[in-house]
Write an enzyme that holds these catalytic residues in place. Structure first.
Site, short mmCIF file in Angstrom:
data_model
loop_
_atom_site.label_atom_id
_atom_site.label_comp_id
_atom_site.label_asym_id
_atom_site.label_seq_id
_atom_site.Cartn_x
_atom_site.Cartn_y
_atom_site.Cartn_z
N SER A 1 0.83 -1.21 0.00
CA SER A 1 0.00 0.00 0.00
C SER A 1 0.85 1.25 0.00
O SER A 1 0.34 2.36 0.13
CB SER A 1 -0.92 -0.01 1.22
OG SER A 1 -0.14 -0.08 2.41
N ASN B 1 -1.40 -2.23 13.30
CA ASN B 1 -2.85 -1.98 13.42
C ASN B 1 -3.13 -0.72 14.22
O ASN B 1 -3.93 0.13 13.80
CB ASN B 1 -3.53 -3.18 14.08
CG ASN B 1 -3.42 -4.44 13.23
OD1 ASN B 1 -2.91 -4.39 12.11
ND2 ASN B 1 -3.89 -5.56 13.76
N THR C 1 -38.24 29.22 -7.59
CA THR C 1 -38.55 27.91 -7.03
C THR C 1 -39.01 27.08 -8.22
O THR C 1 -39.61 27.63 -9.16
CB THR C 1 -39.68 27.96 -5.98
OG1 THR C 1 -40.89 28.35 -6.61
CG2 THR C 1 -39.36 28.93 -4.83
N HIS C 2 -38.65 25.82 -8.24
CA HIS C 2 -38.92 24.95 -9.40
C HIS C 2 -38.26 25.53 -10.66
O HIS C 2 -38.72 25.27 -11.77
CB HIS C 2 -40.41 24.76 -9.65
CG HIS C 2 -41.18 24.39 -8.41
ND1 HIS C 2 -41.53 23.09 -8.11
CD2 HIS C 2 -41.65 25.15 -7.40
CE1 HIS C 2 -42.19 23.07 -6.96
NE2 HIS C 2 -42.28 24.31 -6.51
N SER D 1 -13.18 26.78 -26.85
CA SER D 1 -13.53 25.58 -27.60
C SER D 1 -12.56 25.46 -28.76
O SER D 1 -12.15 26.46 -29.36
CB SER D 1 -14.96 25.70 -28.11
OG SER D 1 -15.12 24.88 -29.25
N LYS E 1 -16.63 30.64 -27.92
CA LYS E 1 -16.99 30.06 -26.63
C LYS E 1 -16.05 30.43 -25.49
O LYS E 1 -14.85 30.55 -25.66
CB LYS E 1 -17.00 28.53 -26.76
CG LYS E 1 -18.08 28.04 -27.70
CD LYS E 1 -19.35 27.77 -26.97
CE LYS E 1 -19.21 26.43 -26.37
NZ LYS E 1 -20.25 25.84 -25.72
N ASN F 1 -16.02 28.64 -21.81
CA ASN F 1 -16.71 27.60 -21.04
C ASN F 1 -16.30 27.61 -19.57
O ASN F 1 -15.11 27.70 -19.28
CB ASN F 1 -16.41 26.23 -21.64
CG ASN F 1 -16.87 26.13 -23.08
OD1 ASN F 1 -17.90 26.70 -23.44
ND2 ASN F 1 -16.10 25.43 -23.90
N GLU G 1 -17.73 23.43 -13.84
CA GLU G 1 -18.25 22.12 -14.28
C GLU G 1 -17.49 20.98 -13.60
O GLU G 1 -18.07 19.98 -13.19
CB GLU G 1 -18.15 21.99 -15.80
CG GLU G 1 -19.06 22.95 -16.54
CD GLU G 1 -18.74 22.99 -18.02
OE1 GLU G 1 -19.34 22.22 -18.76
OE2 GLU G 1 -17.86 23.78 -18.41
N TYR H 1 -9.24 -5.49 13.52
CA TYR H 1 -8.60 -5.12 12.25
C TYR H 1 -8.74 -6.22 11.20
O TYR H 1 -8.53 -7.39 11.48
CB TYR H 1 -7.10 -4.81 12.45
CG TYR H 1 -6.44 -4.39 11.15
CD1 TYR H 1 -6.52 -3.08 10.71
CD2 TYR H 1 -5.79 -5.32 10.34
CE1 TYR H 1 -5.97 -2.70 9.49
CE2 TYR H 1 -5.23 -4.95 9.12
CZ TYR H 1 -5.33 -3.64 8.70
OH TYR H 1 -4.79 -3.26 7.50
N LYS I 1 -7.90 4.51 3.06
CA LYS I 1 -7.08 5.68 2.75
C LYS I 1 -7.22 6.12 1.30
O LYS I 1 -7.26 7.31 1.01
CB LYS I 1 -5.61 5.38 3.09
CG LYS I 1 -5.40 5.34 4.61
CD LYS I 1 -4.02 4.89 5.01
CE LYS I 1 -3.83 3.39 4.88
NZ LYS I 1 -4.77 2.58 5.70
N1 ARG Z 1 -0.93 -0.98 5.61
C1 ARG Z 1 -1.85 -1.47 6.58
C2 ARG Z 1 -3.15 -0.62 6.56
O1 ARG Z 1 -3.14 0.39 5.95
C3 ARG Z 1 -1.23 -1.43 7.92
C4 ARG Z 1 -1.82 -2.39 8.88
C5 ARG Z 1 -1.37 -3.76 8.54
N2 ARG Z 1 -1.60 -4.66 9.61
C6 ARG Z 1 -1.36 -5.95 9.46
N3 ARG Z 1 -1.56 -6.70 10.46
N4 ARG Z 1 -1.01 -6.45 8.30
O2 ARG Z 1 -4.17 -0.98 7.09
#
Ligand code: ARG
Length: 471
Positions: free
Chosen positions: A35, A121, A166-167, A288, A294, A296, A301, A328, A336
């Site tokens: 990650s 965790n 309104t509307h 455009s 144009k 825009n 938007e 966990y 994230k």
């Molecule tokens: N990268 C993990 C997360 O974002 C960290 C926690 C991982 N914990 C584990 N026991 N593998 O949640």
């Protein structure tokens, strides 16, 4: 890693686990599991909480003061490397592993003592909460800047009258400042929600370990103070899996995105030739490639469109949490992705909308031209009520006059007085005064109404509201 007995596959790729594994993991697994690309940005928080953790371990008698100082020194060196642009490598599983590797590079084996009593965790939950507290502050300030632009623009529009709708049908004249401030207060409520989201995040999970709590006598109260939290979590099982604060922040971003989309829509609509109330500045619009004439309103938007993603992100997180077993689970790693994107998006959208609004010109003559005396039908009924008619009777009489106008293709002010007199005996020759848009507005001095004094008071209240900030 210098202790030769532990130089195995896991240690070579710097894993925080691996002792119970004979070989390495499959590249297909690593590609899914890693990650680091998403959570890299947590590094300043991970470093900060690690420093506090080293102190806590010293307090618990796990580290000597010399070891604690060495770890702090190492973490400072890691910070300098990261500030200078050090990047993770593909084999770094996540931000926690990455920092741990850098720390080992800086101070060697003593770095291995830092992970005593903690787990990724409680670590990731803590780092994400710290990031969330910071993010709410950034959002609050970006929202306030847009709100200030609204106030500044509204000051020039206090006496400009335009139709309210309104509307999307013309309703009753209002001050253009009143219309613009109608978009200020939803943002003010968003800021109150952000303050709540910041409080919800400010509860410290560190010390919960993997799930059952830390087995060393660390002081969570000291950790709380050192890291700027308001309290500590009361249950370690809940602490490592609680992502309510993420859901709450995502609700804030979804609703904030929704509010911005509505402001954008009003401006886009009012900027069309059909309305012509707004003229967009050049710097937040595009041309455009085909149609030379144009201009825009792309920024608006994109603001309107991005709300869709923020609504999706909230749904994604809730769907992730729904039905998870307690404590966990790796599913939580994906929290994230969505919350970072929601906040990043808003931090792009908010300044762009503020800029687009600041550079817009309001064409008050076009607003004025969109007012017709038929829009004063309600005022005409109120006129009759002031002369003693019941509202129901007045509504009927004015309705007949409006129908007469429609049939003749004219407006109320062009009808001869005889028509008014025929519609209701209470009409007198001051009736034409009741058809003025200024009169209509002036009658609405109720708190929160569009009367000139009420709007002035509203503008002052809006400016005062901006004095409140998150921290
Ligand atoms: N990268 C993990 C997360 O974002 C960290 C926690 C991982 N914990 C584990 N026991 N593998 O949640």
């Amino acid at each position: 890693m210098t202790t030769t007995a532990f130089v195995d596959a896991a240690a070579k790729s710097h894993k925080l686990w691996g002792g119970r594994f004979k070989g390495g993991t499959a590249p297909q697994f690593d590609a899914l599991n890693n990650s680091i690309r998403v959570d890299f940005r947590l590094w300043p928080f991970d470093v900060e909480l690690s420093k506090a953790w080293a102190m806590a371990l010293y307090g618990a008698g796990v580290l000597t003061i010399a070891e604690c100082k060495e770890i702090e020194r190492g973490l400072d060196a890691v910070t300098r490397r990261l500030d200078a642009g050090a990047e993770p490598i593909a084999s770094d599983e996540d931000v926690h592993t990455f920092i741990d590797r850098l720390l080992h590079e800086e101070i060697g084996d003593v770095a291995s003592k830092l992970h005593t009593g903690r787990s990724r965790n409680d670590q990731v939950a803590t780092a994400t909460r710290m990031w969330a507290m910071d993010a709410t502050g950034q959002l609050d300030s970006a929202v306030r800047q847009l709100q200030q632009v609204m106030i500044d623009q509204a000051h020039g529009l206090e006496t400009a009258l335009m139709p309210s709708y309104t509307h999307l049908q013309r309703a009753i004249p209002v001050s253009a400042a009143h219309w613009l401030l109608a978009h200020f207060w939803p943002l003010e409520r968003d800021r109150a929600r952000l303050r709540y989201a910041a409080k919800a995040a400010a509860v410290l999970p560190l010390g919960s370990g993997a799930v059952a709590g830390c087995a060393y006598p660390i002081s969570r109260t000291l950790l709380q103070g050192a890291l700027g939290f308001d309290g500590v979590t009361p249950n370690s099982i809940d602490a490592v899996s609680d992502r309510d604060f993420v859901a709450e922040l995502l609700f804030c971003t979804a609703l904030l995105g929704t509010h911005l989309s509505r402001l954008a829509e009003d401006l886009i609509l009012y900027g069309s030739s059909e309305f012509g109330f707004v003229q967009f500045g050049e710097r937040f619009t595009s041309g455009s490639s085909m149609m030379p004439q144009k201009r825009n309103p792309d920024a608006l938007e994109l603001a309107r469109g991005s709300a869709a993603r923020m609504l999706g992100h909230l749904t994604t997180l809730l769907a992730t949490l729904k039905g998870l077993p307690s404590s966990y689970n790796k599913d939580l790693q994906d929290d994230k992705r969505v919350v970072f994107d929601a906040v990043d998006t808003l931090l792009l959208v908010l300044p762009a909308v503020a800029g687009a609004l600041a550079e817009s010109t309001f064409r008050t003559e076009r607003m004025r031209a969109a007012l017709s005396t038929t829009m004063m039908a309600t005022d005409l009924a109120d006129y009759l009520v002031r002369k003693g008619a019941t509202f129901r009777e007045a509504h009927g009489a004015v309705g007949r006059l409006v129908r007469a106008c429609e049939e003749r293709g004219t407006e109320l002010h062009t009808l001869p007085f005889a028509d008014f007199a025929a519609a209701h005996p209470a009409f007198e020759d001051d009736v034409f005064d009741a058809l003025s848009a200024y009169r209509s507005v002036e009658h609405r001095e109720v708190e929160g109404g569009t009367g000139p004094a009420a709007v002035r008071a509203q503008l002052e209240a809006a400016q005062r509201a901006l004095e409140v900030t998150i921290r």
